[in-house]
Write an enzyme that holds these catalytic residues in place. Structure first.
Site, short mmCIF file in Angstrom:
data_model
loop_
_atom_site.label_atom_id
_atom_site.label_comp_id
_atom_site.label_asym_id
_atom_site.label_seq_id
_atom_site.Cartn_x
_atom_site.Cartn_y
_atom_site.Cartn_z
N ALA A 56 -6.86 8.55 -21.78
CA ALA A 56 -7.31 7.24 -22.25
C ALA A 56 -8.83 7.23 -22.12
CB ALA A 56 -6.69 6.13 -21.42
N VAL A 82 -8.55 10.01 -17.37
CA VAL A 82 -9.63 9.25 -17.98
C VAL A 82 -10.48 10.18 -18.85
CG1 VAL A 82 -11.70 7.87 -17.54
CG2 VAL A 82 -9.67 7.60 -16.08
N LYS A 83 -10.71 9.76 -20.10
CA LYS A 83 -11.49 10.58 -21.03
C LYS A 83 -12.91 10.05 -21.10
CE LYS A 83 -9.87 12.89 -25.25
NZ LYS A 83 -9.27 12.68 -26.58
N VAL A 84 -13.89 10.96 -20.94
CA VAL A 84 -15.29 10.56 -21.06
C VAL A 84 -15.99 11.52 -22.01
CG1 VAL A 84 -15.41 9.57 -18.72
CG2 VAL A 84 -16.04 11.98 -19.08
#
Ligand code: G3P
Length: 220
Positions: A56, A82-84
């Site tokens: 996400a 968590v996608k960054v």
């Protein structure tokens, strides 16, 4: 090799998860927009559908806000990654989240140098976009080969190579030949992997010959 499904379409995920071959899911802001769904709700639903990592992506670009968004996304479910984006603030956020035990998928990677930085930041996954490199007449698979070579030189790099922006079954096959850890595959490409005309023709011939025997394995 692990297969992640690259979509926020819950019905597609449900159908592919039923094959038992799905190890996770990746989403991004464009896929969320395409789904037409509330972001938090659809990520929660996807996390309930698959046991593996569900990526996400944060929407902010500054560290403080990325960190706040990342912490909120991580609380949705234990299997959220968590996608960054691969930017200085993105990797600063990656390091902070990873040090706290959160899985981070660093996305929009287009060079081996970027991949080295992501590994040093403690990323769980690095997402090099092969299709978008191919789209500009660059060699996306060469990047995967370079990253896998670089990572294999350092035992302290624990980042998994997650091949993204996949356009065809051939991308999956080439990634597997190189030894990439994960492919995140659009649903249509994943279904294409099953298909071969000789399989279809062979099965049709087997069934026709079986029908000739008049037998039934389960009996009448
Ligand atoms: O996970 C990244 C992927 O969704 C990007 O694919 O086709 O937009 O380059 P594409």
């Amino acid at each position: 090799m692990q297969f992640f499904v690259d979509t926020a379409d819950v019905d597609e995920i449900r159908n592919l998860a039923a094959t038992g071959l799905v190890d996770g899911v990746t989403t991004n802001p464009s896929l969320i927009a395409k789904s037409g769904r509330d972001f938090i709700e659809v990520i929660k639903e996807i996390c309930d559908l698959v046991d593996g990592p569900v990526s996400a992506e944060v929407a902010a670009t500054d560290h403080d806000t990325m960190l706040a968004e990342g912490r909120k996304l991580a609380k949705i479910a234990d299997n959220v990654a968590v996608k960054v984006p691969l930017t200085p603030d993105g990797l600063k956020t990656c390091k902070t989240l990873a040090d706290a035990g959160t899985k981070v998928n660093v996305t929009l990677c287009f060079s081996p140098g970027q991949a080295i930085l992501a590994a040093k930041a403690g990323a769980a996954f690095i997402s090099p976009f092969v299709g978008r490199l191919d789209d500009i007449s660059s060699d996306g698979m060469a990047l995967i080969d370079e990253i896998c070579t670089v990572y294999s030189n350092y035992t302290d790099f624990e980042t998994k190579v997650l091949v993204a922006s996949i356009r065809s079954p051939q991308h999956v096959i080439e990634a597997a030949k190189i030894g990439a850890d994960v492919c995140t595959v659009p649903p249509g490409v994943l279904w294409q992997l099953f298909k071969h005309p000789l399989t279809d023709a062979g099965l049709k011939a087997f069934l026709a010959d079986w029908a000739e025997t008049g037998q039934s394995i389960l009996g009448n």
